[in-house]
Design an enzyme around this catalytic site. Structure first.
Site, mmCIF file in Angstrom:
data_model
loop_
_atom_site.group_PDB
_atom_site.id
_atom_site.type_symbol
_atom_site.label_atom_id
_atom_site.label_comp_id
_atom_site.label_asym_id
_atom_site.label_seq_id
_atom_site.Cartn_x
_atom_site.Cartn_y
_atom_site.Cartn_z
ATOM 1 C CB SER A 153 -0.942 0.006 1.201
ATOM 2 O OG SER A 153 -0.221 -0.151 2.417
ATOM 3 C CG ASP A 401 -2.511 5.329 8.087
ATOM 4 O OD1 ASP A 401 -1.347 4.973 8.358
ATOM 5 O OD2 ASP A 401 -2.998 5.248 6.939
ATOM 6 C CG HIS A 404 -0.740 4.032 4.476
ATOM 7 N ND1 HIS A 404 -1.372 3.286 5.471
ATOM 8 C CD2 HIS A 404 -0.371 3.143 3.522
ATOM 9 C CE1 HIS A 404 -1.377 2.011 5.119
ATOM 10 N NE2 HIS A 404 -0.771 1.894 3.946
#
Length: 425
Positions: A153, A401, A404
């Site tokens: 990702s 998060d 990312h």
């Protein structure tokens, strides 16, 4: 003796007027380059108004440091991987409103992130200048070419940044996506330029590594077989940006010649601990051997590992990342596992000098973003991976998060390195 010349009255007036004109010109230049708002009605701020203060404490997050402080990207030239983040009043090259490939979980400004100072920094290598990514020049040099981003990702996150910057020149057409949107392809028609992203988190053959009914299963990983999803398409790519590593943290059972050779984090099973470091080392060697022995002459950049910035916990234990400015060198170090991953990557590429090439010499380089990414705890979505997480309750407990990257955000600077390495390096 140094003599100082006294300015007469007319000269003083001329100097004053000149300074005012230059200052006014700079303001116009700044306004033109940041004319649109950065999502949610948040205006583009000046750096000195936005990057003061920090959302966290000043202590070190880790005390483990790598023995190899720098991986040479270009031997004998400036090391692009070592430097610092400096204020950048120009800000990002695109906004979340100007790019339609940003997924919701990385669209921090749309999701209500209140600060925007994290957008006004750029990476400055220690001993040289790193030019800003030139989308027009890049696209012109990539006519009729095909790029691929292969990995997990974070690779997809990077692809979105890459496409967003290029889309300021020409909007990309999405010409393909898999059902889960993990595999996609974009086309820039004027340049006949294609960008593909391929989901292959281990780079080798692997299955059964997703959660099932909320339960994490042991991944089944074949360390002697590459993932056909990317190898079957390899000859169609002119440039490839690939990475691995992080998914090897998952509990797994390892196979070679279809026989079990060990496992990682598989307590309760009658199997020998193989070691995630040994597994990753074997996987990356398999990748490099495939590239070097292929008759196809693609340029391959292998991206190094990037750090998480969770504090006071992790993904599922309440970890947070509320800092609002970059770290300076010496304020944070790599954690143990990131040192392990980066050392494996560094070692694999240092060993290339002793590897014989077959056929045409390949262009295989290490894209080292570990250090520059480590210094950016402020660039993650944090709680703003979901829309307006504190709208109803300012003290709500939400999952952060801290892995990312926001788009736009620090990950955009990776493309500056990519362009320098591909076109000039």
């Amino acid at each position: 003796m140094v003599k100082y010349t006294r300015l007469d009255e007319n000269s003083s007036v001329k100097v004053t007027v000149s300074i005012l004109v230059i200052g006014f010109g700079f303001c116009l230049l700044y306004s033109a380059s940041n004319g649109s708002s950065i999502g949610g009605g948040v205006s583009s701020p000046f750096v000195d108004k936005t990057v003061q203060g920090d959302g966290g404490s000043d202590e070190l997050l880790s005390t483990t440091a790598s023995n190899d402080e720098s991986v040479e990207i270009r031997k004998g030239k400036c090391d692009l991987a070592i430097g610092e983040w400096i204020p950048d009043p120009l800000g990002p090259m695109y906004t979340n409103e100007s790019c339609n490939v940003i997924t919701e979980d990385q669209n921090c400004m749309m999701n209500g992130r209140p600060d925007s100072g994290f957008l006004y920094w750029r990476w400055k290598p220690r001993d040289c200048e790193l030019p800003r990514f030139n989308a027009v020049k890049f696209l012109d040099s990539m006519r009729n070419k095909h790029w691929a981003f292969i990995g997990d990702s974070i690779s997809r996150n990077h692809m979105q940044s890459f496409v967003c910057i290029l889309s300021k020149v020409e909007a990309a057409n999405e010409v393909y996506h898999a059902k889960d949107f993990r595999n996609m392809r974009f086309h820039f028609p004027t340049y006949n330029f294609n960008v593909t992203v391929i989901w292959s988190p281990f780079l080798v053959r692997a299955y059964n590594y997703e959660y099932k009914n909320g339960v994490k299963a042991d991944a089944q990983i074949h360390l002697d077989e590459l993932d056909k999803l990317w190898t079957d398409q390899y000859t169609s790519f002119d440039y490839i940006l690939m990475s691995g590593g992080k998914w090897f943290l998952r509990s797994a059972v390892y196979y070679e010649n279809n026989a079990t050779v060990g496992c990682h984090d598989c307590s309760g099973k009658n199997l020998t601990e193989y070691g995630l470091d040994n597994a990753y080392r074997k996987a990356i060697k398999l990748v490099i051997d495939f590239i070097l022995n292929s008759s196809h002459n693609a340029t391959v950049l292998y991206r190094t590992t990037t750090s998480e910035h969770f504090e006071n916990g992790s993904w599922d234990t309440g970890g947070t990342c509320d800092r609002t400015i970059p770290f300076k060198e010496g304020e944070i170090s790599l954690n143990h596992l990131d040192v392990v991953f980066r050392d494996i990557e560094s070692e694999a590429f240092k060993n290339l000098a002793n590897v014989g090439y077959t056929g045409k010499r390949k262009s295989l380089k290490l894209l080292d973003v570990t250090k520059l990414s480590l210094l950016r705890p402020d660039g993650h979505p944090g709680p703003y991976r979901n829309p307006h997480p504190f709208a109803k309750n300012k003290t709500a407990k939400v999952q952060y998060d801290c892995l990312h990257w926001c788009l736009p955000g620090p990950i955009d600077s990776w493309n500056d390195l990519v362009m320098e390495m591909v076109l000039n390096g």
